[in-house]
Design a protein around this motif. Sequence first.
Motif, PDB file in Angstrom:
ATOM      1  N   MET A 182       0.835  -1.204   0.000  1.00  0.00           N
ATOM      2  CA  MET A 182       0.000   0.000   0.000  1.00  0.00           C
ATOM      3  C   MET A 182       0.867   1.251   0.000  1.00  0.00           C
ATOM      4  SD  MET A 182      -2.884  -1.276   2.750  1.00  0.00           S
ATOM      5  CE  MET A 182      -3.620   0.351   2.992  1.00  0.00           C
ATOM      6  N   ILE A 183       1.944   1.217   0.763  1.00  0.00           N
ATOM      7  CA  ILE A 183       2.852   2.373   0.821  1.00  0.00           C
ATOM      8  C   ILE A 183       3.603   2.514  -0.501  1.00  0.00           C
ATOM      9  CG2 ILE A 183       4.880   3.325   1.988  1.00  0.00           C
ATOM     10  CD1 ILE A 183       3.781   1.570   4.472  1.00  0.00           C
ATOM     11  N   GLN A 184       4.073   1.388  -1.038  1.00  0.00           N
ATOM     12  CA  GLN A 184       4.848   1.432  -2.278  1.00  0.00           C
ATOM     13  C   GLN A 184       3.991   1.771  -3.494  1.00  0.00           C
ATOM     14  OE1 GLN A 184       8.516  -1.397  -2.251  1.00  0.00           O
ATOM     15  NE2 GLN A 184       6.849  -2.550  -1.292  1.00  0.00           N
ATOM     16  N   LEU A 185       2.679   1.593  -3.396  1.00  0.00           N
ATOM     17  CA  LEU A 185       1.769   1.990  -4.471  1.00  0.00           C
ATOM     18  C   LEU A 185       1.414   3.469  -4.400  1.00  0.00           C
ATOM     19  CD1 LEU A 185      -0.572  -1.131  -4.507  1.00  0.00           C
ATOM     20  CD2 LEU A 185       0.769  -0.291  -6.461  1.00  0.00           C
ATOM     21  N   SER A 186       1.932   4.151  -3.396  1.00  0.00           N
ATOM     22  CA  SER A 186       1.674   5.585  -3.237  1.00  0.00           C
ATOM     23  C   SER A 186       2.928   6.376  -3.610  1.00  0.00           C
ATOM     24  CB  SER A 186       1.305   5.884  -1.780  1.00  0.00           C
ATOM     25  OG  SER A 186       2.480   5.952  -0.974  1.00  0.00           O
ATOM     26  N   PRO A 187       2.793   7.697  -3.796  1.00  0.00           N
ATOM     27  CA  PRO A 187       3.984   8.527  -4.055  1.00  0.00           C
ATOM     28  C   PRO A 187       4.730   8.941  -2.779  1.00  0.00           C
ATOM     29  CG  PRO A 187       1.979   9.479  -5.029  1.00  0.00           C
ATOM     30  CD  PRO A 187       1.557   8.450  -4.042  1.00  0.00           C
ATOM     31  N   TRP A 188       4.341   8.381  -1.620  1.00  0.00           N
ATOM     32  CA  TRP A 188       4.988   8.775  -0.366  1.00  0.00           C
ATOM     33  C   TRP A 188       6.482   8.464  -0.399  1.00  0.00           C
ATOM     34  CZ3 TRP A 188       7.605   6.041   3.524  1.00  0.00           C
ATOM     35  CH2 TRP A 188       7.904   6.792   4.680  1.00  0.00           C
TER      36      TRP A 188
END
Length: 388
Positions: A182-188
């Motif tokens: 979920m984190i890696q699918l975001s631009p964070w």
Amino acid sequence: MAQIELIATTAFGLEAVVARELRNLGYEELTVEDGKITFTADESAICRCNLWLRSADRVLIKVGAFPATTFEELFQGVKALPWPDWLPEDANFPVEGKSVRSKLFSVSDCQAITKKAIVEKMKQAYHRSWFDEKGPRYTIEVALLKDMATLTIDTSGAGLHKRGYRQLVGQAPLKETLAAAMIQLSPWRHDRVLVDPFCGSGTIPIEAALIGLNLAPGLLREFAAEKWGNIPEKRWKEARDEAQSLAQRDRELRISGTDIDEKVLSLARYHARQAGVEGKIHLQRQPMAELRSRYKYGFIICNPPYGERLGEEDEVKKLYREMGQVFGALDTWSYLVLTAYPQFERFFGRRADKKRKLYNGRIQCNYYQFYGPRPPKREEGTDNRVDE
């Protein structure tokens, strides 16, 4: 070092995430299929991939594949494979199995035939009639898909979601591998704000901290292949030394998690200590309705309740409406929400910019992604989002 064919297995929907992780580790020649990524590398990849892969389920050695529509074809195909190259004389080698859309649909029969064929191969190699199997564990799988048999050996042991920091489990825990995806699918990125207002036992904030500090997620645990004689101990030491040298433990992170349940927050604090990121994330008791931030730009990444139990649907509808109002007040933020509730957008009050199908265990979910504007000055680094 000799080249080995390896398979990184993953939950459906995360193949692109794991493929990107493998490329970041330097493995470029990949074959991506549903639920798995196949690649060729040397034995050190077994060590590095087990240590580093954040969203994969397991790392398998592909021993071979062949068509099998009869039990005799399965027996002869398995027997022809180079089992003694991997299995020592005292190997403990249980056989697991699965069959999908294949003529050989009896999994128990396929397991028994595979075991018998391997034993016959071992008899030829070691000139013995019986094996006590008291040595290291080599879990073998015979997987039949559309009449094609694939034989693998599991190098991971416990699934890669078992990082080693979560010995206590709260209600309906989110798997670490899915949280990392979920984190890696975001631009964070590590220099940006991240908040999880439904943090529960802390999985999303902890996985974000591990990513932000570039800590290999497997550093706290052991793997099945570490007990094998096939892979020299120095390969594991080299991989662990590399992981330690790449860690960025001094980075300052702005990651926080909140929840209304003090009991699960105590679990979250314990898990953060176990993971070595206690001082890098802020955890506190707070209702989602009180979510505020002094930062103009940031990310909300969360896994709110789905309302699966009888009588909870009205509560979930109310919660999602409230989320729409509270998140909407942070109008320059991005929010990414995983839920199995099919009408989430309706009650949230906004259509997602992007929607991706993911699985939380066996529950089919959608990952709703709402993107705010970029900060006026582009922060350091490149866009971290994974797209197919």
